[in-house]
Design a protein around this motif. Structure first.
Motif, PDB file in Angstrom:
ATOM      1  N   LEU A 199       0.852  -1.202   0.003  1.00  0.00           N
ATOM      2  CA  LEU A 199      -0.137   0.123   0.192  1.00  0.00           C
ATOM      3  C   LEU A 199       0.878   1.250   0.211  1.00  0.00           C
ATOM      4  O   LEU A 199       1.573   1.801   0.786  1.00  0.00           O
ATOM      5  CB  LEU A 199      -1.279   0.105   1.119  1.00  0.00           C
ATOM      6  CG  LEU A 199      -1.621   1.472   1.366  1.00  0.00           C
ATOM      7  CD1 LEU A 199      -2.448   1.130   0.838  1.00  0.00           C
ATOM      8  CD2 LEU A 199      -1.728   1.070   2.740  1.00  0.00           C
ATOM      9  N   LEU A 200       0.318   2.068  -0.754  1.00  0.00           N
ATOM     10  CA  LEU A 200       1.377   3.037  -1.274  1.00  0.00           C
ATOM     11  C   LEU A 200       0.023   4.800  -0.615  1.00  0.00           C
ATOM     12  O   LEU A 200      -0.853   4.440  -1.191  1.00  0.00           O
ATOM     13  CB  LEU A 200       1.676   3.842  -2.331  1.00  0.00           C
ATOM     14  CG  LEU A 200       3.213   3.119  -2.757  1.00  0.00           C
ATOM     15  CD1 LEU A 200       3.787   2.429  -4.699  1.00  0.00           C
ATOM     16  CD2 LEU A 200       4.449   2.913  -1.907  1.00  0.00           C
ATOM     17  N   SER A 201      -0.090   5.533   0.439  1.00  0.00           N
ATOM     18  CA  SER A 201      -0.779   6.060   0.692  1.00  0.00           C
ATOM     19  C   SER A 201      -0.228   7.716   0.917  1.00  0.00           C
ATOM     20  O   SER A 201       1.024   7.530   1.629  1.00  0.00           O
ATOM     21  CB  SER A 201      -0.992   5.657   2.436  1.00  0.00           C
ATOM     22  OG  SER A 201      -1.311   5.859   3.274  1.00  0.00           O
ATOM     23  N   ALA A 226      -7.483   3.192   4.438  1.00  0.00           N
ATOM     24  CA  ALA A 226      -6.403   2.281   4.036  1.00  0.00           C
ATOM     25  C   ALA A 226      -6.026   1.893   4.356  1.00  0.00           C
ATOM     26  O   ALA A 226      -5.003   0.471   4.965  1.00  0.00           O
ATOM     27  CB  ALA A 226      -5.869   3.035   2.954  1.00  0.00           C
ATOM     28  N   ARG A 227      -4.982   2.357   5.120  1.00  0.00           N
ATOM     29  CA  ARG A 227      -3.497   1.650   6.459  1.00  0.00           C
ATOM     30  C   ARG A 227      -4.358   0.989   7.875  1.00  0.00           C
ATOM     31  O   ARG A 227      -3.039   0.172   7.747  1.00  0.00           O
ATOM     32  CB  ARG A 227      -2.784   2.956   7.146  1.00  0.00           C
ATOM     33  CG  ARG A 227      -1.704   3.870   6.123  1.00  0.00           C
ATOM     34  CD  ARG A 227      -0.525   4.753   7.182  1.00  0.00           C
ATOM     35  NE  ARG A 227      -1.523   5.477   6.814  1.00  0.00           N
ATOM     36  CZ  ARG A 227      -1.435   6.908   6.657  1.00  0.00           C
ATOM     37  NH1 ARG A 227      -1.201   6.943   5.370  1.00  0.00           N
ATOM     38  NH2 ARG A 227      -2.197   8.269   7.528  1.00  0.00           N
ATOM     39  N   LEU A 228      -5.789   1.000   8.141  1.00  0.00           N
ATOM     40  CA  LEU A 228      -6.421   0.150   8.902  1.00  0.00           C
ATOM     41  C   LEU A 228      -6.394  -1.333   8.402  1.00  0.00           C
ATOM     42  O   LEU A 228      -5.867  -2.680   8.575  1.00  0.00           O
ATOM     43  CB  LEU A 228      -7.170   0.103   9.580  1.00  0.00           C
ATOM     44  CG  LEU A 228      -7.035   1.594  11.177  1.00  0.00           C
ATOM     45  CD1 LEU A 228      -8.481   1.861  10.872  1.00  0.00           C
ATOM     46  CD2 LEU A 228      -6.490   0.748  11.936  1.00  0.00           C
ATOM     47  N   ILE A 229      -6.664  -1.272   6.920  1.00  0.00           N
ATOM     48  CA  ILE A 229      -6.656  -2.643   6.054  1.00  0.00           C
ATOM     49  C   ILE A 229      -6.005  -3.015   6.194  1.00  0.00           C
ATOM     50  O   ILE A 229      -5.117  -4.550   5.790  1.00  0.00           O
ATOM     51  CB  ILE A 229      -7.952  -2.912   4.495  1.00  0.00           C
ATOM     52  CG1 ILE A 229      -9.423  -1.632   5.175  1.00  0.00           C
ATOM     53  CG2 ILE A 229      -7.940  -3.465   3.707  1.00  0.00           C
ATOM     54  CD1 ILE A 229      -9.641  -1.034   4.012  1.00  0.00           C
ATOM     55  N   ALA A 230      -4.898  -2.625   5.095  1.00  0.00           N
ATOM     56  CA  ALA A 230      -3.391  -2.416   5.569  1.00  0.00           C
ATOM     57  C   ALA A 230      -3.036  -4.245   6.236  1.00  0.00           C
ATOM     58  O   ALA A 230      -2.376  -5.141   6.266  1.00  0.00           O
ATOM     59  CB  ALA A 230      -2.601  -1.813   4.660  1.00  0.00           C
ATOM     60  N   ALA A 231      -2.680  -3.060   7.606  1.00  0.00           N
ATOM     61  CA  ALA A 231      -2.312  -3.869   8.319  1.00  0.00           C
ATOM     62  C   ALA A 231      -2.775  -4.949   8.566  1.00  0.00           C
ATOM     63  O   ALA A 231      -2.109  -5.838   9.542  1.00  0.00           O
ATOM     64  CB  ALA A 231      -2.636  -2.366   9.953  1.00  0.00           C
ATOM     65  N   ALA A 232      -4.508  -4.810   9.013  1.00  0.00           N
ATOM     66  CA  ALA A 232      -5.294  -6.017   9.369  1.00  0.00           C
ATOM     67  C   ALA A 232      -4.827  -7.570   8.013  1.00  0.00           C
ATOM     68  O   ALA A 232      -4.959  -8.673   8.577  1.00  0.00           O
ATOM     69  CB  ALA A 232      -6.561  -5.841   8.771  1.00  0.00           C
ATOM     70  N   LEU A 248      -0.197  -6.619   5.193  1.00  0.00           N
ATOM     71  CA  LEU A 248      -0.265  -5.739   3.738  1.00  0.00           C
ATOM     72  C   LEU A 248       1.618  -4.980   3.775  1.00  0.00           C
ATOM     73  O   LEU A 248       1.141  -4.032   5.295  1.00  0.00           O
ATOM     74  CB  LEU A 248      -0.507  -5.112   2.299  1.00  0.00           C
ATOM     75  CG  LEU A 248      -1.671  -5.044   2.143  1.00  0.00           C
ATOM     76  CD1 LEU A 248      -2.540  -4.688   0.959  1.00  0.00           C
ATOM     77  CD2 LEU A 248      -1.556  -6.552   0.819  1.00  0.00           C
ATOM     78  N   GLN A 249       1.869  -4.627   3.280  1.00  0.00           N
ATOM     79  CA  GLN A 249       3.268  -3.644   3.908  1.00  0.00           C
ATOM     80  C   GLN A 249       2.861  -2.723   3.209  1.00  0.00           C
ATOM     81  O   GLN A 249       1.827  -2.590   2.888  1.00  0.00           O
ATOM     82  CB  GLN A 249       4.595  -4.397   2.345  1.00  0.00           C
ATOM     83  CG  GLN A 249       5.310  -5.643   2.917  1.00  0.00           C
ATOM     84  CD  GLN A 249       6.361  -5.489   1.630  1.00  0.00           C
ATOM     85  OE1 GLN A 249       8.076  -5.418   1.962  1.00  0.00           O
ATOM     86  NE2 GLN A 249       6.323  -6.254   0.370  1.00  0.00           N
ATOM     87  N   SER A 250       3.251  -1.714   3.687  1.00  0.00           N
ATOM     88  CA  SER A 250       2.917   0.069   4.309  1.00  0.00           C
ATOM     89  C   SER A 250       3.383   0.743   3.635  1.00  0.00           C
ATOM     90  O   SER A 250       4.781   1.105   5.215  1.00  0.00           O
ATOM     91  CB  SER A 250       1.706  -0.320   5.205  1.00  0.00           C
ATOM     92  OG  SER A 250       1.158   1.077   5.302  1.00  0.00           O
ATOM     93  N   ILE A 251       3.409   1.911   2.751  1.00  0.00           N
ATOM     94  CA  ILE A 251       4.565   3.169   2.679  1.00  0.00           C
ATOM     95  C   ILE A 251       3.737   4.400   2.540  1.00  0.00           C
ATOM     96  O   ILE A 251       2.203   4.334   2.191  1.00  0.00           O
ATOM     97  CB  ILE A 251       5.811   3.120   1.814  1.00  0.00           C
ATOM     98  CG1 ILE A 251       6.659   1.604   2.080  1.00  0.00           C
ATOM     99  CG2 ILE A 251       6.348   4.161   1.529  1.00  0.00           C
ATOM    100  CD1 ILE A 251       7.526   1.618   0.504  1.00  0.00           C
ATOM    101  N   ALA A 252       3.655   5.715   3.546  1.00  0.00           N
ATOM    102  CA  ALA A 252       3.149   6.392   3.751  1.00  0.00           C
ATOM    103  C   ALA A 252       4.124   7.579   2.962  1.00  0.00           C
ATOM    104  O   ALA A 252       5.657   7.928   3.404  1.00  0.00           O
ATOM    105  CB  ALA A 252       2.337   6.895   4.588  1.00  0.00           C
ATOM    106  N   VAL A 253       3.326   8.472   1.869  1.00  0.00           N
ATOM    107  CA  VAL A 253       4.118   9.452   1.862  1.00  0.00           C
ATOM    108  C   VAL A 253       3.892  10.983   2.670  1.00  0.00           C
ATOM    109  O   VAL A 253       2.696  11.149   2.441  1.00  0.00           O
ATOM    110  CB  VAL A 253       3.438   9.490   0.371  1.00  0.00           C
ATOM    111  CG1 VAL A 253       3.929  11.252   0.051  1.00  0.00           C
ATOM    112  CG2 VAL A 253       3.980   9.043  -0.626  1.00  0.00           C
TER     113      VAL A 253
END
Length: 324
Positions: A82-84, A96-102, A105-110
């Motif tokens: 996830l890129l958010s 979206a980050r909550l869904i990715a954590a559940a 998923l790997q997650s990167i935020a800008v």
């Protein structure tokens, strides 16, 4: 479910080798969307988009004709990353980050700004961070590393700002405005909805800053930074992309008897900056864009407000030159 450790070497360039549809891109506010989409421009087949708000228009500019997924959860299904963005104007990116954590998923935020780093990841008492942050300059990287020492921080080139500067100078040449006008006649004020530093709640203090700006303009006129003939001035307010239409119209009308105020008529930030001799605002990213275009930029936060948190040395501060 715990997220997998993020490989800190993930960059836009490395994503070129990823499978089709493996990267979900979620954005709402304009600042992060501009950066994110400019970094992802060489990609296409790897990306799945769910965007709302100001990010929709930017997506169309950078990826014309791209379809947006109709459902956030469906967009994130069967993806690997996830890129958010990290905007204030909605909870979209937080969800979206909550869904990715559940989903693990790997997650990167800008992070596109220099303030409220922790608050960007809080909503309704829930705090969720990605495994990595992407930022676009050294100042932001230092802040991110200090605030989140356990996260991987990637500083990427500010492609959006570099292109903006090129376009502004090209526009200046076409308008034959390459020489700085002094004293200034064209004043550009970048609006933004101000928020409480702790809670993130809207305060409406942007109108207090506007009043303070007008009150202090005679100081700038007396010191020859602004033209002394009021009739020679063009004073334009450029609303923030997240603000509702018509927000400042009543305020402008109230000042019409004294100052030639108007809403900025230019849809493009490039054209607005090309015309500007002086730029004003509180803590908006647009002030930094003005500085990059060699335009003097001045923060209008009044002495009663918390100090301006933009770390850029060239930024001037109206409160430092206030008349008694």
């Amino acid at each position: 479910m715990k997220t997998r450790p993020l490989i800190s070497s993930i960059t836009p360039d490395s994503l070129k080798t990823w499978p089709e549809g493996s990267v979900a891109v979620v954005a709402h506010d304009a600042g992060a969307a501009r950066l994110l989409f400019s970094w992802l421009r060489p990609l296409k087949q790897q990306l799945r988009f769910y965007v709302e708000g100001p990010a929709l228009g930017i997506l169309e500019q950078e990826f014309p004709g791209t379809k947006v997924h109709p459902d956030l959860e469906v967009c994130l299904e069967r993806t690997q990353l996830l890129l958010s963005g990290t905007g204030w104007s909605s909870d979209l990116e937080h969800r979206a980050r909550l869904i990715a954590a559940a989903q693990g998923l790997q997650s990167i935020a800008v992070v596109d700004h220099w303030v409220n780093y922790h608050e960007r990841f809080h909503r309704d008492g829930c705090f969720v961070v990605p495994q990595s942050l992407w930022v676009a300059d050294a100042e932001a990287a230092k802040i991110a590393q200090r605030e989140f020492p356990n996260l991987a921080v990637q500083q990427l080139p500010n492609i959006w700002l570099n292109k903006l500067v090129e376009d502004v100078w090209a526009c200046k040449r076409s308008l034959q405005r390459t020489e700085r006008q002094h004293p200034a006649c064209n004043l550009l004020y970048f609006m933004e909805p101000l928020r409480d530093h702790q809670s993130g709640d809207l305060t409406g203090e942007e109108f207090v800053a506007l009043e303070y700006w007008l009150d202090q303009l005679p100081v700038l006129i007396e010191t020859n930074q602004i033209h002394q003939d009021i009739k020679a001035l063009r004073m334009r307010l450029r609303p923030h992309p997240s603000e509702p239409v018509g927000k400042y119209e009543t305020w402008i009308k109230k000042q019409a008897y004294e100052w030639p105020l108007e809403l900025d008529p230019h849809p493009s930030l490039v054209t607005s900056l090309a015309y500007a001799d002086l730029a004003f605002g509180c803590e908006t990213q647009a002030l930094v864009a003005a500085l990059a275009c060699d335009i003097t930029a001045i923060s209008t936060l009044p002495p009663s407000a918390p100090p301006c948190r933009l770390p850029h040395r060239k930024l001037q501060h109206l409160a430092h030159r206030s008349r008694p």
